[in-house]
Motif scaffolding. Structure first.
Motif, PDB file in Angstrom:
ATOM      1  N   THR A 173      46.311  35.240  62.697  1.00 26.12           N
ATOM      2  CA  THR A 173      47.758  35.355  62.598  1.00 26.12           C
ATOM      3  C   THR A 173      48.306  35.437  64.013  1.00 26.12           C
ATOM      4  O   THR A 173      47.570  35.820  64.940  1.00 26.12           O
ATOM      5  CB  THR A 173      48.173  36.593  61.776  1.00 26.12           C
ATOM      6  N   VAL A 322      39.550  41.248  48.043  1.00 20.26           N
ATOM      7  CA  VAL A 322      39.903  40.357  49.140  1.00 20.26           C
ATOM      8  C   VAL A 322      40.734  39.216  48.573  1.00 20.26           C
ATOM      9  O   VAL A 322      40.241  38.400  47.793  1.00 20.26           O
ATOM     10  CB  VAL A 322      38.637  39.829  49.848  1.00 20.26           C
ATOM     11  N   ARG A 323      41.991  39.174  48.934  1.00 17.82           N
ATOM     12  CA  ARG A 323      42.907  38.193  48.370  1.00 17.82           C
ATOM     13  C   ARG A 323      43.142  37.029  49.339  1.00 17.82           C
ATOM     14  O   ARG A 323      42.959  37.175  50.546  1.00 17.82           O
ATOM     15  CB  ARG A 323      44.256  38.840  48.043  1.00 17.82           C
ATOM     16  N   THR A 324      43.591  35.915  48.811  1.00 18.55           N
ATOM     17  CA  THR A 324      44.019  34.796  49.652  1.00 18.55           C
ATOM     18  C   THR A 324      45.502  34.972  49.988  1.00 18.55           C
ATOM     19  O   THR A 324      46.219  35.742  49.345  1.00 18.55           O
ATOM     20  CB  THR A 324      43.831  33.461  48.933  1.00 18.55           C
ATOM     21  N   LEU A 325      45.976  34.214  50.962  1.00 21.89           N
ATOM     22  CA  LEU A 325      47.398  34.249  51.305  1.00 21.89           C
ATOM     23  C   LEU A 325      48.249  33.779  50.131  1.00 21.89           C
ATOM     24  O   LEU A 325      49.318  34.335  49.857  1.00 21.89           O
ATOM     25  CB  LEU A 325      47.656  33.385  52.538  1.00 21.89           C
ATOM     26  N   ASP A 326      47.801  32.752  49.425  1.00 20.47           N
ATOM     27  CA  ASP A 326      48.567  32.250  48.288  1.00 20.47           C
ATOM     28  C   ASP A 326      48.707  33.308  47.199  1.00 20.47           C
ATOM     29  O   ASP A 326      49.730  33.366  46.504  1.00 20.47           O
ATOM     30  CB  ASP A 326      47.905  30.996  47.704  1.00 20.47           C
ATOM     31  N   GLU A 327      47.686  34.151  47.045  1.00 17.51           N
ATOM     32  CA  GLU A 327      47.734  35.175  45.996  1.00 17.51           C
ATOM     33  C   GLU A 327      48.802  36.231  46.247  1.00 17.51           C
ATOM     34  O   GLU A 327      49.225  36.922  45.315  1.00 17.51           O
ATOM     35  CB  GLU A 327      46.362  35.846  45.861  1.00 17.51           C
ATOM     36  N   ASN A 331      51.213  38.612  43.562  1.00 20.69           N
ATOM     37  CA  ASN A 331      50.701  39.976  43.556  1.00 20.69           C
ATOM     38  C   ASN A 331      51.551  40.859  42.636  1.00 20.69           C
ATOM     39  O   ASN A 331      52.771  40.953  42.813  1.00 20.69           O
ATOM     40  CB  ASN A 331      50.722  40.532  44.979  1.00 20.69           C
TER      41      ASN A 331
END
Length: 387
Positions: A173, A322-327, A331
């Motif tokens: 990031t 552990v999530r993805t950015l799309d998730e 949320n």
């Protein structure tokens, strides 16, 4: 006016504050985006070519890329050629009527245009004037160009990543831009607070390098702060190679079994064969943190992610999938909390990430759509009585 007007009447804590925003890219615009969401009237002064971030990511039309749209939402875009007498004259009129002047040009460049602090304060002594630099003016690197990648390198982030992963690398990031942007925000607001009490304007300087050096050394100064040094500059837990999401039987899981209460609850529930008095206190675990992480890594492989989440959360031990950015956009917590705000724009609805801070009396909210280049030039000229 198309692509410009905010979608609500500002009622946030900065309602009534006018900000002249001469920043580009991310550091400065992120700072002023938060000001706009908090109710300020942010006038984004752009060159005829526009802010470069208009063109660096996907968007619904040319000049309206996603990065630009997000960090410039709710602002008014005015195109001025500050090298021309007319453009400079308009900016001087705006200075007189503004509370904040914020820019991200190098010191010599803004001075050549005739808008350094001395010139601006002569027009409006009570103005808060914020410089957003790569390197502060008091050091030898003051005139160097800076971007997020180079500042990450300067402040030790890639080196810290090497200790984690075995390879020098940036974090995923643009951290330097955003941390410096938030620093510019709070520095500007502190100066506004002083002005509110005394009537005095002042000059503020925020540099990316100095900001990130301060940010990194919060925990990593460690033993190097003392005289004589008691150890190297690094917080061992943060840079141990085994500090990463744990692999479970069917995925990955982030867990921090940190304080003694959490540790005791974990050991009593899981009964790992390797647990003992040598790990019983936080101080002992901190001295053997590499070993602790490695042993926990072996243990977490024994169950599924869901099984671990159910157990750990029942014990009040911090754990997260552990999530993805799309998730993030789906949320349940963020959606139930009303974090995302959908704003109608000339290009259709845009779902913005909203304000992370909550106010009981002066709530902020997404200030409106991002402006097309120059969308408000005529409107602002009309306000000034200039044809």
């Amino acid at each position: 006016m198309p692509g410009g007007h905010a979608h609500h009447t500002p009622a946030g804590p900065l309602s009534g504050v006018r900000v002249l925003d001469l920043t580009t890219m991310v550091m400065g615009p992120y700072s002023t985006q938060i000001m706009a969401d908090m109710g300020a009237d942010v006038i984004k002064v752009e060159s005829p070519a526009g802010d470069n971030t208009r063109y660096i990511s996907v968007g619904p039309e040319p000049g309206m890329g996603g990065v630009f749209v997000n960090v410039n939402r709710g602002k008014r875009s005015v195109v001025l050629d500050l090298r021309s007498a007319g453009g400079a004259a308009v900016l001087r009129e705006l200075v007189v009527r503004s509370d904040v002047f914020i820019h991200s040009m190098r010191a010599k460049a803004i001075a050549r245009l005739g808008f350094d602090y001395a010139a601006v304060a002569a027009l409006n002594p009570s103005i808060v004037y914020t410089n957003c630099y790569g390197y502060g003016r008091r050091g030898p690197d003051a005139d160097l160009t800076a971007y997020d990648d180079t500042i990450q390198a300067e402040c030790g982030l890639p080196s810290a990543q090497e200790r984690l992963t075995g390879e020098v690398g940036y974090v995923g990031t643009i951290m330097a831009d955003k941390v410096a942007g938030m620093t510019a925000l709070y520095a500007t607001l502190l100066a506004l607070f002083h002005r509110e009490r005394t009537g005095e304007g002042q000059e503020v300087e925020v540099a990316m390098f100095e900001t990130m050096a301060s940010f990194m050394l919060v925990e990593h100064a460690n033993g190097a702060m003392f005289s004589p040094p008691l150890g190297p500059a690094a917080y061992p837990r943060a840079v141990t190679p085994d500090r990463r999401p744990y692999r479970t039987r069917d995925g990955h899981l982030s867990v921090l079994v940190y304080n003694d209460k959490q540790w005791t609850a974990f050991v009593e529930a899981v009964k790992p064969p390797w647990a003992g008095e040598h790990f019983a206190t936080l101080e002992r675990r901190a001295r053997r943190i590499d070993e602790v992480y490695a042993l926990l890594g072996e243990t977490f492989r024994e169950r599924t992610t869901r099984e671990w989440l159910d157990l750990l959360r029942s014990l009040d031990i911090p754990a997260a999938p552990v999530r993805t950015l799309d998730e993030l956009f789906d949320n349940p917590h963020l959606n139930e909390a009303g974090f995302f705000e959908t704003v109608d724009t000339p290009n259709g609805p845009v779902r913005f990430p909203g304000m992370p801070a909550w106010f009981s009396r002066t709530p902020g909210r997404v200030a409106g759509p991002a402006p097309r280049l120059g969308a408000h030039t005529q409107h602002v000229l009309d306000e000034l009585g200039i044809t």
